[in-house]
Write an enzyme that holds these catalytic residues in place. Structure first.
Site, PDB file in Angstrom:
ATOM      1  CD  GLU A 173      44.066  22.762  13.829  1.00 35.03           C
ATOM      2  OE1 GLU A 173      43.195  23.640  13.666  1.00 35.03           O
ATOM      3  OE2 GLU A 173      45.278  23.017  13.786  1.00 35.03           O
TER       4      GLU A 173
ATOM      5  CB  CYS B 245      35.945  22.951  12.102  1.00 35.00           C
ATOM      6  SG  CYS B 245      37.002  22.180  10.871  1.00 35.00           S
TER       7      CYS B 245
HETATM    8  P1  NAD Z   1      34.092  17.519  21.455  1.00 38.28           P
HETATM    9  O1  NAD Z   1      35.064  18.556  21.915  1.00 38.28           O
HETATM   10  O2  NAD Z   1      32.855  17.317  22.210  1.00 38.28           O
HETATM   11  O3  NAD Z   1      34.831  16.084  21.446  1.00 38.28           O
HETATM   12  C1  NAD Z   1      36.036  15.889  20.737  1.00 38.28           C
HETATM   13  C2  NAD Z   1      36.753  14.703  21.345  1.00 38.28           C
HETATM   14  O4  NAD Z   1      37.222  15.023  22.652  1.00 38.28           O
HETATM   15  C3  NAD Z   1      35.871  13.456  21.499  1.00 38.28           C
HETATM   16  O5  NAD Z   1      36.658  12.319  21.197  1.00 38.28           O
HETATM   17  C4  NAD Z   1      35.513  13.512  22.971  1.00 38.28           C
HETATM   18  O6  NAD Z   1      35.153  12.255  23.508  1.00 38.28           O
HETATM   19  C5  NAD Z   1      36.824  14.005  23.566  1.00 38.28           C
HETATM   20  N1  NAD Z   1      36.722  14.615  24.896  1.00 38.28           N
HETATM   21  C6  NAD Z   1      35.645  15.192  25.473  1.00 38.28           C
HETATM   22  N2  NAD Z   1      35.985  15.678  26.704  1.00 38.28           N
HETATM   23  C7  NAD Z   1      37.294  15.396  26.875  1.00 38.28           C
HETATM   24  C8  NAD Z   1      38.216  15.650  27.929  1.00 38.28           C
HETATM   25  N3  NAD Z   1      37.857  16.292  29.050  1.00 38.28           N
HETATM   26  N4  NAD Z   1      39.498  15.223  27.780  1.00 38.28           N
HETATM   27  C9  NAD Z   1      39.898  14.605  26.643  1.00 38.28           C
HETATM   28  N5  NAD Z   1      39.059  14.324  25.616  1.00 38.28           N
HETATM   29  C10 NAD Z   1      37.773  14.716  25.729  1.00 38.28           C
HETATM   30  O7  NAD Z   1      33.801  17.828  19.908  1.00 38.28           O
HETATM   31  P2  NAD Z   1      32.800  17.072  18.917  1.00 38.28           P
HETATM   32  O8  NAD Z   1      31.391  17.413  19.280  1.00 38.28           O
HETATM   33  O9  NAD Z   1      33.160  15.635  18.800  1.00 38.28           O
HETATM   34  O10 NAD Z   1      33.163  17.758  17.508  1.00 38.28           O
HETATM   35  C11 NAD Z   1      32.629  18.984  17.089  1.00 38.28           C
HETATM   36  C12 NAD Z   1      33.652  20.097  17.294  1.00 38.28           C
HETATM   37  O11 NAD Z   1      34.847  19.759  16.609  1.00 38.28           O
HETATM   38  C13 NAD Z   1      33.216  21.435  16.718  1.00 38.28           C
HETATM   39  O12 NAD Z   1      33.546  22.462  17.629  1.00 38.28           O
HETATM   40  C14 NAD Z   1      34.062  21.572  15.448  1.00 38.28           C
HETATM   41  O13 NAD Z   1      34.303  22.889  15.039  1.00 38.28           O
HETATM   42  C15 NAD Z   1      35.314  20.885  15.879  1.00 38.28           C
HETATM   43  N6  NAD Z   1      36.086  20.449  14.726  1.00 38.28           N
HETATM   44  C16 NAD Z   1      37.234  21.123  14.437  1.00 38.28           C
HETATM   45  C17 NAD Z   1      37.989  20.759  13.336  1.00 38.28           C
HETATM   46  C18 NAD Z   1      39.268  21.485  13.013  1.00 38.28           C
HETATM   47  O14 NAD Z   1      40.118  20.903  12.347  1.00 38.28           O
HETATM   48  N7  NAD Z   1      39.435  22.728  13.445  1.00 38.28           N
HETATM   49  C19 NAD Z   1      37.581  19.689  12.528  1.00 38.28           C
HETATM   50  C20 NAD Z   1      36.393  19.025  12.850  1.00 38.28           C
HETATM   51  C21 NAD Z   1      35.660  19.403  13.962  1.00 38.28           C
END
Ligand code: NAD
Length: 460
Positions: free
Chosen positions: A232, A266
């Protein structure tokens, strides 16, 4: 915030001198080790039976409720969530565990007639093994819970890798969940990309929520290993306002969806599409509603728009304003936290960054449309497809728009932000990959189908 370094640091966005966590990053080996230990604990958890799993999830719900005030305060401090929203998230978290506590009693399969002769055909859903969960910081209790609770309910073990910005919240949630479960069944591995990658390389099913760039990489890696994955990701959500709408109500809903939690959802609204004669009154009402949004200390129950998660995140909001005149906001309030005022711009040219990319801040662009069909084309013209809100007094209009909108969720006369945990949640295009989360969809995702043929003994 550090994600690739040896030390993980989590600090309060309202007062960055307030450090909540500073710990050594556990590293990839520790993450894989946690998956191995979870895999060893999983068969007994699965075999323990529906009543055991149901009681454990109920106990988590009870303990989340008992700790509600403390958990809300922790979300306020660590991720800057305004207190009223933080309380609502904690209440939802308890409700999620309680809802999935009934899931172990749900039917897990079907019985079919054999095509010829005697016997039975059974289809049955079984857990995958270890669910690897990777979560963002913006819903530090609800998102880990809406993944972990269904995964556990159907007999998986869980390894959760929370966002580094939400490490303290995840560790506190782990204390509560672990008290109710056998050792090894639920583990939190703090960390960033290194630990997240390691979990993607080792777990039996992967559920990710976060940014689109990372989510798509996670989906590719998991697919390459042949394990089920859902991701997501981001949104660039539109609110469409028809001339027959209650403009005051629409402006209130849209202002909340732009500025609530500083737009860090999001499902936040970042494009406001006014159809025909709605433009002038909406501009005025929305500007007034945004100016009235209480901005400030997230610990104040009246605050709607608190700080952004980091200095970098606030910089993204200011960068997105480039070349545009703000109708409202566009400023950075004084103070130690990473605040930005709720902002509305008009006249963004086609292709402007605000109309292409998720900014993840309290900012939206106002756009005119000739009619509903034009508004739908504008709404659909982005790479994302998470949610659209439509504001109109006419059910016929709403229904005729519904089919042509390409987002996974459509909300009529309601803010784009808002989630019902018992229904499928997810989007299209760059917003989502794989099966839906939540509701019954989650129970299917965390299980795999098996087909059994039972034939009478001694017959050919
Ligand atoms: P992010 O993508 O920076 O991080 C998300 C997670 O992924 C964190 O736990 C991070 O440590 C991990 N991560 C980072 N690089 C990785 C890799 N290479 N491999 C595996 N894991 C890795 O996102 P964020 O800043 O924590 O959250 C904000 C984003 O989340 C926004 O884009 C928002 O729209 C999205 N979001 C989506 C939903 C949904 O349900 N669609 C809900 C909430 C937030």
């Amino acid at each position: 915030m550090t994600t690739h370094l040896d030390t993980l640091t989590s600090r309060s966005p309202a007062d960055p001198s307030d450090v909540l966590v500073r710990i050594p990053a556990p590293g990839a080996f520790a993450a894989v080790d946690a998956v191995d230990r979870a895999r060893a604990a999983q068969p007994d958890w699965q075999a323990g039976g529906a009543a055991t799993r149901s009681a454990a999830l109920t106990a988590v719900a009870d303990d989340v409720e008992a700790a509600a005030g403390e958990l809300a305060a922790l979300a306020v401090r660590e991720v800057g969530k305004p207190l009223t929203e933080a309380r609502a998230e904690v209440a939802r978290t308890a409700a999620i565990w309680r809802y999935y506590a009934q899931a172990p009693y749900e039917p897990t399969g079907e019985v079919h007639e054999v095509a010829a002769g005697a016997g039975l055909l059974l289809s049955r859903r079984r857990p995958h093994g270890v669910a690897g969960l990777i979560t963002p910081w913006n819903f530090p209790f609800a998102i880990p819970s809406w993944k972990a609770a269904p995964a556990l309910a159907v007999g998986n073990a869980v390894v959760l890798k929370p966002a580094p910005e939400a490490t303290a919240c995840a560790q506190r949630l782990a204390e509560i969940v672990q008290r109710a479960l056998p050792a090894g069944v639920f583990t939190v591995v703090p960390g960033g990309a290194v630990e997240g990658n390691a979990i993607v390389s080792a777990a039996d099913v992967i559920s990710f929520t976060g940014s689109t760039a990372v989510g798509q990489a996670v989906a590719r890696a998991a697919t390459g290993r042949g394990v089920p994955v859902q991701a997501e990701m981001g949104g660039l959500n539109a609110a469409i306002v028809l001339p027959d709408a209650d403009i005051g109500q629409a402006a209130g809903h849209i202002a909340a969806a732009i500025a609530g939690y500083a737009g860090q959802k999001c499902t936040a609204t970042s494009r406001v599409i006014a159809v025909g004669a709605a433009l002038d009154p909406l501009r005025e009402a929305l500007a007034e509603a945004l100016r009235a949004v209480p901005v400030g200390d997230p610990a104040d129950a009246a605050t709607v728009c608190g700080p952004l998660i980091s200095e970098h995140a606030r910089g993204q909001v200011l960068d997105a304003l480039h070349g545009l005149r703000a109708l409202v906001g566009g400023t950075v309030p004084h103070g130690p936290g990473w605040y930005a005022a709720p902002t509305l711009v008009e006249g963004a040219p086609a292709g402007h960054r605000l109309l292409r990319e998720e900014v993840f801040g309290p900012i939206a662009a106002l756009l005119p449309a000739d009619d509903l069909a034009h508004a739908v084309r504008i709404a659909n013209s982005v790479p994302y497809g998470l949610v659209t809100s439509v504001h109109t007094a006419g059910l016929n209009t709403a229904l005729s728009g519904l089919d042509r909108l390409d987002t996974g969720m459509i909300r009529i006369n309601a803010p784009s932000s808002g989630v019902d945990f018992h229904l499928p949640f997810g989007g299209t295009k760059a917003s989502s990959h794989g099966p839906r989360e939540q509701g019954r969809a989650a129970l299917e995702f965390y299980t795999a189908g098996r087909t059994y043929t039972l034939s009478p003994a001694g017959e050919m």
